[in-house]
Design an enzyme around this catalytic site. Structure first.
Site, PDB file in Angstrom:
ATOM      1  N   GLY A 143       0.804  -1.208   0.000  1.00  0.00           N
ATOM      2  CA  GLY A 143       0.000   0.000   0.000  1.00  0.00           C
ATOM      3  C   GLY A 143       0.840   1.263   0.000  1.00  0.00           C
ATOM      4  CB  CYS A 144       0.264   4.531   1.672  1.00  0.00           C
ATOM      5  SG  CYS A 144      -1.362   4.937   0.994  1.00  0.00           S
ATOM      6  CB  ALA A 145       4.252   1.449   3.810  1.00  0.00           C
ATOM      7  CG  LEU A 347       2.083   6.232   8.528  1.00  0.00           C
ATOM      8  CD1 LEU A 347       1.005   7.159   9.084  1.00  0.00           C
ATOM      9  CD2 LEU A 347       2.739   5.442   9.652  1.00  0.00           C
TER      10      LEU A 347
END
EC number: 2.3.1.-
Length: 361
Positions: A143-145, A347
């Site tokens: 994901g965003c990480a 995150l």
């Protein structure tokens, strides 16, 4: 140690203002007038002005099977990843001379918005003259990480192989996951935040001859650190359904920045004898407006240190893993800093935090 020599972007062709997305939501979702009036302020408060997508507006009004979405993902992800790679290896804003495809020793391909086997690194290898012995590391589900983790894994490998180079590609086509039948608030928040983004970065070891291609100040990666909260699977991620990916996006994320992320930052700073004043800039994945505000509050940092995170969110929205490369691209174009430190952060699902300490050389 390792150095980021260049970043390239593959910006999708279809641009939509936040106002137009807001109008589309009213056209597509079967909310009552009362419900829509209660929910629409989410779009006004997101601090997103426009986003870019790989599909036209009409695509969102139609139903699509998982197979159709994923086939389109493979086709468009390959095309836009190649665009970002070509831009990265020939980016004259950062390079005095182009980097040859044959000079790349490892390809790390990061994505969470579609699936492919063989993985997408093979698809781009078939389209450009990369060597057949190039090492491959596809990373999925971060994901965003993912962008920060991709850079961290490249740094780990280059620390052990200092004469080598790595190409990190982040390709997220969030638009292809859009579910017009999902009326949960998390989907509406995702619709207000997420856009499509593709980026690529070349990282080289400290004895690689490719470092000579850099013509500006570059970030040197010093240390990376990961932190994962136990029993937090429900915070963010995907629910896999018959029609594709449904977004999981908890309202607790800003509160977790204040608690879990604060703990990680404090441990990281203590380990490296740092404080907020020692950090010139924060290369933060913006996540959303509330996430950036929570990070600023934790660090008690001047908002100017987050200015490119805020700007990227306004211009592109949240592009999952690719977002942090867009933020880093903006800082690298300024090329103002020498011997000053930055922290790159993101995150992601898990719930997890990734931090990278950088120094500008």
């Amino acid at each position: 140690m390792s150095y980021i020599c260049s970043i390239g972007l593959g910006i999708p062709e279809y641009r939509l203002s936040q106002q137009r997305v807001k109008e589309m939501v009213q056209e597509i979702f079967p909310y009552s007038k009362r419900e829509i009036n209660r929910l629409l302020p989410v779009f006004d408060h997101a601090q997103v002005d426009e986003r870019q997508f790989v599909v036209e507006t009409n695509w969102f009004t139609e139903n699509h099977s998982f197979q159709e979405r994923n086939n389109l993902f493979i086709e468009l992800a390959k095309a836009y990843a190649l665009k970002a790679i070509d831009d990265c290896l020939h980016q004259m804003a950062f390079l005095s001379n182009p980097i040859d495809y044959e000079d790349i020793d490892m390809i790390i391909f990061v994505s969470s918005t579609g699936v492919a086997t063989p993985s997408l690194d093979v698809h781009v290898m078939n389209e450009r003259p990369f060597r057949q012995d190039v090492k491959r590391m596809p990373l999925w589900g971060l994901g965003c990480a993912g962008g920060a983790i991709g850079l961290a894994r490249a740094h780990d490998w280059l620390s052990a192989n200092p004469d080598k180079s790595a190409l990190v590609i982040c390709c997220e086509l969030c638009s292809l996951t859009f579910q017009k039948g999902d009326l949960k608030k998390s989907n509406l928040i995702g619709t207000a935040l997420f856009g499509d983004g593709i980026g690529a970065a070349v990282i080289v070891g400290e004895t690689s001859p490719l470092i000579q291609h850099s013509k500006n100040k570059v970030p040197r990666l010093l240390q990376s650190d990961s932190y994962t909260k136990k029993d937090s699977i429900s915070v963010m991620g995907w629910q896999i359904t018959e029609t594709g990916f449904e977004v999981i996006f908890s309202k607790s994320i800003p509160a977790l920045v204040q608690s879990f992320w604060r703990e990680h930052v404090q441990l990281f700073f203590n380990q490296h004898q740092l404080n907020e004043n020692a950090i010139a800039t924060f290369i933060a994945h913006p996540g959303g407006k509330k996430v950036i505000e929570a990070m600023q509050h934790v660090l008690q940092a001047d908002v100017d240190k987050f200015r490119h995170s805020i700007s990227v969110l306004r211009k592109h929205g949240n592009m999952s893993s690719a977002t942090v490369l867009y933020v880093l691209y903006s800082w690298m174009k300024e090329a103002r800093y020498t011997n000053e430190k930055s922290v790159l952060s993101a995150l992601g699902p898990g719930f997890s935090s990734e931090l990278i300490l950088m120094e500008w050389m």
